[in-house]
Design a protein around this motif. Structure first.
Motif, PDB file in Angstrom:
ATOM      1  N   PHE A 129      46.180  35.436 -16.384  1.00  0.00           N
ATOM      2  CA  PHE A 129      47.435  34.831 -15.961  1.00  0.00           C
ATOM      3  C   PHE A 129      47.865  35.539 -14.689  1.00  0.00           C
ATOM      4  CE2 PHE A 129      51.920  33.999 -15.671  1.00  0.00           C
ATOM      5  CZ  PHE A 129      52.003  32.668 -16.041  1.00  0.00           C
ATOM      6  N   GLY A 130      47.726  34.840 -13.562  1.00  0.00           N
ATOM      7  CA  GLY A 130      48.022  35.462 -12.276  1.00  0.00           C
ATOM      8  C   GLY A 130      47.167  36.702 -12.078  1.00  0.00           C
ATOM      9  N   SER A 131      47.802  37.826 -11.821  1.00  0.00           N
ATOM     10  CA  SER A 131      47.066  39.069 -11.579  1.00  0.00           C
ATOM     11  C   SER A 131      46.851  39.882 -12.840  1.00  0.00           C
ATOM     12  CB  SER A 131      47.835  39.917 -10.556  1.00  0.00           C
ATOM     13  OG  SER A 131      49.168  40.134 -10.982  1.00  0.00           O
ATOM     14  N   VAL A 132      47.208  39.300 -13.998  1.00  0.00           N
ATOM     15  CA  VAL A 132      47.067  40.008 -15.272  1.00  0.00           C
ATOM     16  C   VAL A 132      45.879  39.455 -16.043  1.00  0.00           C
ATOM     17  CG1 VAL A 132      48.161  40.532 -17.487  1.00  0.00           C
ATOM     18  CG2 VAL A 132      49.536  40.465 -15.403  1.00  0.00           C
ATOM     19  N   SER A 133      45.046  40.345 -16.580  1.00  0.00           N
ATOM     20  CA  SER A 133      43.946  39.937 -17.446  1.00  0.00           C
ATOM     21  C   SER A 133      44.076  40.676 -18.771  1.00  0.00           C
ATOM     22  CB  SER A 133      42.592  40.248 -16.804  1.00  0.00           C
ATOM     23  OG  SER A 133      42.387  41.640 -16.695  1.00  0.00           O
ATOM     24  N   LEU A 134      43.654  40.010 -19.857  1.00  0.00           N
ATOM     25  CA  LEU A 134      43.707  40.603 -21.191  1.00  0.00           C
ATOM     26  C   LEU A 134      42.393  40.327 -21.894  1.00  0.00           C
ATOM     27  CD1 LEU A 134      46.678  40.540 -23.672  1.00  0.00           C
ATOM     28  CD2 LEU A 134      44.388  39.928 -24.448  1.00  0.00           C
ATOM     29  N   ASP A 135      41.725  41.384 -22.317  1.00  0.00           N
ATOM     30  CA  ASP A 135      40.451  41.280 -23.026  1.00  0.00           C
ATOM     31  C   ASP A 135      40.721  41.490 -24.515  1.00  0.00           C
ATOM     32  OD1 ASP A 135      37.980  41.634 -24.215  1.00  0.00           O
ATOM     33  OD2 ASP A 135      37.125  42.709 -22.508  1.00  0.00           O
ATOM     34  N   PRO A 136      40.695  40.427 -25.343  1.00  0.00           N
ATOM     35  CA  PRO A 136      41.027  40.556 -26.761  1.00  0.00           C
ATOM     36  C   PRO A 136      40.056  41.438 -27.547  1.00  0.00           C
ATOM     37  CG  PRO A 136      41.128  38.268 -26.062  1.00  0.00           C
ATOM     38  CD  PRO A 136      40.442  39.024 -24.966  1.00  0.00           C
ATOM     39  N   GLN A 137      38.785  41.461 -27.147  1.00  0.00           N
ATOM     40  CA  GLN A 137      37.821  42.259 -27.890  1.00  0.00           C
ATOM     41  C   GLN A 137      37.990  43.742 -27.596  1.00  0.00           C
ATOM     42  OE1 GLN A 137      33.786  40.795 -28.240  1.00  0.00           O
ATOM     43  NE2 GLN A 137      34.389  38.809 -27.457  1.00  0.00           N
ATOM     44  N   ALA A 138      38.173  44.085 -26.341  1.00  0.00           N
ATOM     45  CA  ALA A 138      38.346  45.492 -25.968  1.00  0.00           C
ATOM     46  C   ALA A 138      39.794  45.950 -26.069  1.00  0.00           C
ATOM     47  CB  ALA A 138      37.838  45.721 -24.543  1.00  0.00           C
ATOM     48  N   LYS A 139      40.716  44.979 -26.229  1.00  0.00           N
ATOM     49  CA  LYS A 139      42.153  45.260 -26.252  1.00  0.00           C
ATOM     50  C   LYS A 139      42.582  46.008 -24.984  1.00  0.00           C
ATOM     51  CE  LYS A 139      42.939  45.158 -31.221  1.00  0.00           C
ATOM     52  NZ  LYS A 139      43.500  45.869 -32.398  1.00  0.00           N
ATOM     53  N   VAL A 140      42.119  45.487 -23.859  1.00  0.00           N
ATOM     54  CA  VAL A 140      42.420  46.097 -22.569  1.00  0.00           C
ATOM     55  C   VAL A 140      43.192  45.097 -21.713  1.00  0.00           C
ATOM     56  CG1 VAL A 140      41.451  46.972 -20.413  1.00  0.00           C
ATOM     57  CG2 VAL A 140      40.459  47.674 -22.592  1.00  0.00           C
ATOM     58  N   VAL A 141      44.292  45.553 -21.144  1.00  0.00           N
ATOM     59  CA  VAL A 141      45.085  44.744 -20.218  1.00  0.00           C
ATOM     60  C   VAL A 141      44.972  45.369 -18.834  1.00  0.00           C
ATOM     61  CG1 VAL A 141      47.404  43.962 -19.616  1.00  0.00           C
ATOM     62  CG2 VAL A 141      46.677  43.996 -22.015  1.00  0.00           C
ATOM     63  N   LYS A 142      44.767  44.506 -17.833  1.00  0.00           N
ATOM     64  CA  LYS A 142      44.675  44.994 -16.460  1.00  0.00           C
ATOM     65  C   LYS A 142      45.623  44.221 -15.553  1.00  0.00           C
ATOM     66  CE  LYS A 142      39.850  46.557 -16.672  1.00  0.00           C
ATOM     67  NZ  LYS A 142      38.500  46.436 -16.059  1.00  0.00           N
ATOM     68  N   LEU A 143      46.180  44.923 -14.590  1.00  0.00           N
ATOM     69  CA  LEU A 143      47.002  44.317 -13.540  1.00  0.00           C
ATOM     70  C   LEU A 143      46.336  44.636 -12.217  1.00  0.00           C
ATOM     71  CD1 LEU A 143      49.634  42.934 -12.551  1.00  0.00           C
ATOM     72  CD2 LEU A 143      50.679  45.214 -12.524  1.00  0.00           C
ATOM     73  N   ASN A 144      45.894  43.588 -11.507  1.00  0.00           N
ATOM     74  CA  ASN A 144      45.149  43.791 -10.253  1.00  0.00           C
ATOM     75  C   ASN A 144      43.984  44.758 -10.459  1.00  0.00           C
ATOM     76  OD1 ASN A 144      46.867  42.101  -8.671  1.00  0.00           O
ATOM     77  ND2 ASN A 144      48.384  43.761  -8.607  1.00  0.00           N
ATOM     78  N   SER A 145      43.261  44.552 -11.580  1.00  0.00           N
ATOM     79  CA  SER A 145      42.057  45.329 -11.928  1.00  0.00           C
ATOM     80  C   SER A 145      42.337  46.763 -12.368  1.00  0.00           C
ATOM     81  CB  SER A 145      41.050  45.349 -10.766  1.00  0.00           C
ATOM     82  OG  SER A 145      40.648  44.036 -10.432  1.00  0.00           O
ATOM     83  N   GLU A 146      43.617  47.148 -12.433  1.00  0.00           N
ATOM     84  CA  GLU A 146      43.979  48.486 -12.904  1.00  0.00           C
ATOM     85  C   GLU A 146      44.460  48.394 -14.352  1.00  0.00           C
ATOM     86  OE1 GLU A 146      43.714  51.401 -11.276  1.00  0.00           O
ATOM     87  OE2 GLU A 146      42.808  50.370  -9.543  1.00  0.00           O
ATOM     88  N   ILE A 147      43.963  49.298 -15.208  1.00  0.00           N
ATOM     89  CA  ILE A 147      44.322  49.267 -16.621  1.00  0.00           C
ATOM     90  C   ILE A 147      45.815  49.550 -16.811  1.00  0.00           C
ATOM     91  CG2 ILE A 147      44.023  50.436 -18.846  1.00  0.00           C
ATOM     92  CD1 ILE A 147      41.097  50.820 -18.166  1.00  0.00           C
ATOM     93  N   VAL A 148      46.433  48.729 -17.651  1.00  0.00           N
ATOM     94  CA  VAL A 148      47.845  48.900 -18.003  1.00  0.00           C
ATOM     95  C   VAL A 148      47.912  49.468 -19.422  1.00  0.00           C
ATOM     96  CG1 VAL A 148      50.053  47.747 -18.361  1.00  0.00           C
ATOM     97  CG2 VAL A 148      48.493  46.936 -16.572  1.00  0.00           C
ATOM     98  N   ASN A 149      48.610  50.556 -19.591  1.00  0.00           N
ATOM     99  CA  ASN A 149      48.725  51.189 -20.904  1.00  0.00           C
ATOM    100  C   ASN A 149      49.898  50.588 -21.675  1.00  0.00           C
ATOM    101  OD1 ASN A 149      46.558  53.091 -20.618  1.00  0.00           O
ATOM    102  ND2 ASN A 149      47.866  54.254 -19.219  1.00  0.00           N
TER     103      ASN A 149
END
Length: 221
Positions: A129-149
């Motif tokens: 969604f826009g610059s945000v990505s969410l990987d359901p299997q790894a449970k990793v969220v990224k904003l502009n390719s940087e991991i968001v905690n």
């Protein structure tokens, strides 16, 4: 992620519930099989942990009811019935996994994670969604390719919103996915989590639909 635990051994159930909650899951616990069936009919679960020897309705009865009504929720039998015939019978009945008591809680966690990965495989590709990505299997969220905690509950809210970004999700629906029975829910808990998520991914990414709930802000895409 919300889990239903059906176990009539109070001491063991309390240990399992506390352990899984430390893993970030919301856990509903019932001691009777008929109560498990009622819970399944009223709530949506990501995984079921069923003792086969429950009173009022056995684990086998619960699983049969589940599959008869086309519920594909992953089921792990947790049981003292340890013969090869028991295991084969349980798996043939439709269980996804079979864990014999006594078992390591670390192993239980691993098996739950494995079932959740299998459940999402192929249907839960990386959400964008826009610059945000969410990987359901790894449970990793990224904003502009940087991991968001994100905390576990922040992640669950964002996942719920990004699954169908065009849909409004009510506060009640978000609470249902975040909290188990008996959990104390502050009246503004969801609002606080939304505020924290906005601070981490952008203040305009999530839109408040007054009187209804929240959805992703479609103007961002």
């Amino acid at each position: 992620m919300r889990i239903l635990l059906a176990e009539d051994d109070v001491s063991q159930a309390e240990s399992i519930k506390a352990w899984l909650e430390m893993d970030g899951y919301s856990v509903d616990w019932v001691e009777r099989g008929d109560h498990a069936i009622l819970a399944i009919e009223q709530h949506q679960y990501d995984c079921l942990l069923l003792d086969r020897g429950l009173p009022k309705a056995t684990g086998d009865d619960i699983l049969t009811h589940l599959r008869k009504h086309q519920h594909n929720t992953p089921v792990i039998f947790i049981t003292a019935q340890d013969s090869i015939q028991d295991r084969v019978g349980g798996l043939d009945l439709g269980a996804n996994d079979y864990l014999v008591k006594p078992f390591s809680l670390d192993e239980l966690s691993a098996r739950v994670r494995a079932q959740l990965r299998t459940q999402h495989k192929g249907t839960s590709q990386i959400l964008m969604f826009g610059s945000v990505s969410l990987d359901p299997q790894a449970k990793v969220v990224k904003l502009n390719s940087e991991i968001v905690n994100l905390t576990a509950k922040e992640y669950q809210i964002l996942y719920k919103l990004m699954q169908h970004p065009e849909r409004v999700v009510t506060r009640e629906q978000l609470e249902e996915s975040l909290y188990a029975w008996g959990d104390e829910i502050e009246s503004n808990a969801v609002e606080v989590y939304i505020y924290q998520i906005r601070k981490k991914i952008g203040s305009t990414m999530i839109k408040t639909i007054r009187g209804l709930g929240y959805r992703m802000n479609l103007d961002q895409t």
